[in-house]
Write a protein that holds these residues in place. Structure first.
Motif, PDB file in Angstrom:
ATOM      1  N   CYS A   3     -10.959   5.275   1.351  1.00 52.42           N
ATOM      2  CA  CYS A   3      -9.781   5.080   0.492  1.00 52.42           C
ATOM      3  C   CYS A   3      -9.348   3.617   0.498  1.00 52.42           C
ATOM      4  CB  CYS A   3      -8.637   5.968   0.973  1.00 52.42           C
ATOM      5  SG  CYS A   3      -8.923   7.741   0.764  1.00 52.42           S
ATOM      6  N   GLY A   4      -9.407   2.971   1.668  1.00 51.63           N
ATOM      7  CA  GLY A   4      -9.070   1.555   1.742  1.00 51.63           C
ATOM      8  C   GLY A   4     -10.033   0.706   0.925  1.00 51.63           C
ATOM      9  N   SER A   7      -0.175   4.191  -0.710  1.00 52.66           N
ATOM     10  CA  SER A   7      -1.016   5.378  -0.570  1.00 52.66           C
ATOM     11  C   SER A   7      -1.209   5.822   0.878  1.00 52.66           C
ATOM     12  CB  SER A   7      -2.390   5.117  -1.188  1.00 52.66           C
ATOM     13  OG  SER A   7      -3.116   4.138  -0.448  1.00 52.66           O
ATOM     14  N   ALA A  43      -2.433   0.221  -8.285  1.00 54.75           N
ATOM     15  CA  ALA A  43      -3.679   0.706  -7.694  1.00 54.75           C
ATOM     16  C   ALA A  43      -3.412   1.697  -6.567  1.00 54.75           C
ATOM     17  CB  ALA A  43      -4.494  -0.481  -7.171  1.00 54.75           C
ATOM     18  N   THR A  44      -2.489   1.356  -5.686  1.00 52.62           N
ATOM     19  CA  THR A  44      -2.212   2.239  -4.538  1.00 52.62           C
ATOM     20  C   THR A  44      -1.398   3.456  -4.958  1.00 52.62           C
ATOM     21  OG1 THR A  44      -0.272   0.907  -3.918  1.00 52.62           O
ATOM     22  CG2 THR A  44      -2.372   0.346  -2.894  1.00 52.62           C
ATOM     23  N   MET A  82      -3.968   5.824  -6.062  1.00 54.75           N
ATOM     24  CA  MET A  82      -4.603   6.417  -4.888  1.00 54.75           C
ATOM     25  C   MET A  82      -3.709   7.468  -4.256  1.00 54.75           C
ATOM     26  SD  MET A  82      -7.053   6.817  -2.775  1.00 54.75           S
ATOM     27  CE  MET A  82      -8.202   5.506  -3.202  1.00 54.75           C
ATOM     28  N   VAL A 124      -7.822  -3.772  -6.315  1.00 55.07           N
ATOM     29  CA  VAL A 124      -6.877  -4.884  -6.260  1.00 55.07           C
ATOM     30  C   VAL A 124      -7.604  -6.227  -6.282  1.00 55.07           C
ATOM     31  CG1 VAL A 124      -5.132  -6.046  -4.828  1.00 55.07           C
ATOM     32  CG2 VAL A 124      -5.100  -3.548  -5.061  1.00 55.07           C
ATOM     33  N   ASN A 168      -9.058   1.069  -2.755  1.00 55.39           N
ATOM     34  CA  ASN A 168      -7.858   0.264  -3.009  1.00 55.39           C
ATOM     35  C   ASN A 168      -8.194  -1.219  -3.068  1.00 55.39           C
ATOM     36  OD1 ASN A 168      -5.917   2.306  -3.207  1.00 55.39           O
ATOM     37  ND2 ASN A 168      -5.531   2.341  -1.010  1.00 55.39           N
ATOM     38  N   ASP A 210       0.855  -1.189   0.000  1.00 51.77           N
ATOM     39  CA  ASP A 210       0.000   0.000   0.000  1.00 51.77           C
ATOM     40  C   ASP A 210       0.890   1.238   0.000  1.00 51.77           C
ATOM     41  OD1 ASP A 210      -1.895   1.941   0.241  1.00 51.77           O
ATOM     42  OD2 ASP A 210      -2.950   1.044   1.928  1.00 51.77           O
ATOM     43  N   TYR A 266      -7.153  -4.255   2.844  1.00 50.88           N
ATOM     44  CA  TYR A 266      -7.012  -2.843   2.471  1.00 50.88           C
ATOM     45  C   TYR A 266      -7.975  -1.960   3.264  1.00 50.88           C
ATOM     46  CZ  TYR A 266      -3.657  -3.758  -1.200  1.00 50.88           C
ATOM     47  OH  TYR A 266      -2.514  -4.107  -1.878  1.00 50.88           O
ATOM     48  N   PRO A 299      -1.336  -4.368  -6.977  1.00 47.29           N
ATOM     49  CA  PRO A 299      -1.376  -3.480  -5.812  1.00 47.29           C
ATOM     50  C   PRO A 299      -0.496  -2.245  -5.945  1.00 47.29           C
ATOM     51  CG  PRO A 299      -1.301  -5.761  -5.105  1.00 47.29           C
ATOM     52  CD  PRO A 299      -1.126  -5.776  -6.586  1.00 47.29           C
TER      53      PRO A 299
END
Length: 332
Positions: A120-121, A84, A138-139, A142, A128, A124, A82, A231, A135
């Protein structure tokens, strides 16, 4: 097929754990490093470093990134990443400190920070788990989006918190037996994370998904759902960390959480969480956070450049990853 191996127990015979050490030995090694850092601080700046106020400051600063690291540990253990987290902390902090939000007082600020983190999680996790995105990509998307939205909300200005009940949590009068409330929250999140990873089926599923997703699927685990939940958990931790940062700084800024992703990943890795997934340790991650926070404090007290501090952190990350790769290639 049953999954009964807790995340922090030694692996089966014939495989060495991450960093080539048993969890207890690895954690003792990190404690040794921390003790050396404390000794260095005591020798170079004894009056400043060993002061109760400075030790409280170190623990308080560790609390914010520490909460983020707990969530990051789960994501990495589950085979993800992650990038982000820092941007999400920034977005949650500025959204929770707008004038409209502050009108609802303490509850409004806390609620907004947590909901933004969870939102936000969720995005994400959906990208994903159900969107099939890598990942990292995607993150990363973000990260850029959350930073941009945080800047748009603040228009580059600092948003000052005026809710006294929030600000009071950062004052010495609110300390419990000399322990700041932020440290108590960090301790509670750490304890909950340790129990969740090591004493629940959620933790065992996380380890299984990170170690071998296909085997986990054949064992009846909903891999996509598990990744989504991981996430979401990371986003929740970011929301809590954003609230702690608001208490600590008394404001919301679009620059909040800068490089938190680096610090969280680094702390998890040196703590023994395997970067490729399948193994995680909350205790090791917390020790990693304390090591990095103490290093930052020592650099500040000795008037050393922040760029040197980042170079030192980068070197530690590279060393930890190299040791992990060596362990994976040499399973004796």
């Amino acid at each position: 097929m049953t999954l009964t191996t807790p995340a922090d127990t030694p692996p089966r015979e014939g495989r060495r754990p991450a960093l080539g050490l048993r969890p207890d030995v690895r954690n003792l090694s990190l404690l040794g490093v921390l003790a050396v850092l404390v000794l260095v601080g005591g020798l170079t700046r004894p009056a400043e470093f060993l002061a109760a106020s400075n030790l409280q400051l170190v623990l308080t600063q560790a609390s914010v990134i520490g909460v983020v690291t707990v969530g990051m540990t789960f994501v990495i253990t589950g085979g993800g990443i992650d990038l982000s987290v820092g941007a999400v902390v920034a977005l949650a902090s500025v959204w929770a400190t707008t004038l409209a939000t502050q009108e609802f007082g303490f509850a409004g600020i806390l609620f907004t920070a947590v909901v933004v983190g969870l939102g936000c999680g969720l995005v994400n996790g959906l990208l994903v788990a159900y969107g099939g995105m890598v990942p990292f990509i995607a993150t990363l998307a973000m990260l850029a989006s959350a930073r941009g939205l945080a800047l748009q909300i603040t228009e580059g200005r600092t948003q000052i918190v005026t809710v006294s009940s929030v600000l009071d949590l950062g004052l010495p009068d609110s300390y419990l037996l000399g322990i700041p409330p932020l440290v108590l929250v960090f301790a509670a999140v750490t304890a909950a994370g340790w129990l969740l990873l090591n004493r629940t089926t959620f933790g065992r599923r996380t380890v299984a998904v990170g170690g071998n997703p296909e085997a986990a699927r054949l064992a009846g685990i909903d891999v996509r759902r598990q990744r989504l939940l991981l996430y979401l958990l990371s986003g929740l931790c970011c929301g809590i960390a954003a609230f702690l940062l608001i208490v600590l700084s008394g404001s919301g800024q679009n620059t909040n959480g800068n490089l938190y992703e680096l610090d969280a990943i680094a702390a998890a890795i040196i703590g023994g969480t395997l970067l490729s997934g399948g193994r995680g340790t909350i205790a090791g991650s917390v020790l990693g956070v304390l090591v990095f926070t103490t290093i930052t404090n020592l650099f500040a007290l000795n008037n050393l450049q922040s760029d040197v501090q980042q170079i030192a952190k980068g070197a530690i990350i590279v060393a930890a990853v190299l040791v992990q790769h060596r362990t994976a290639r040499d399973p004796r």
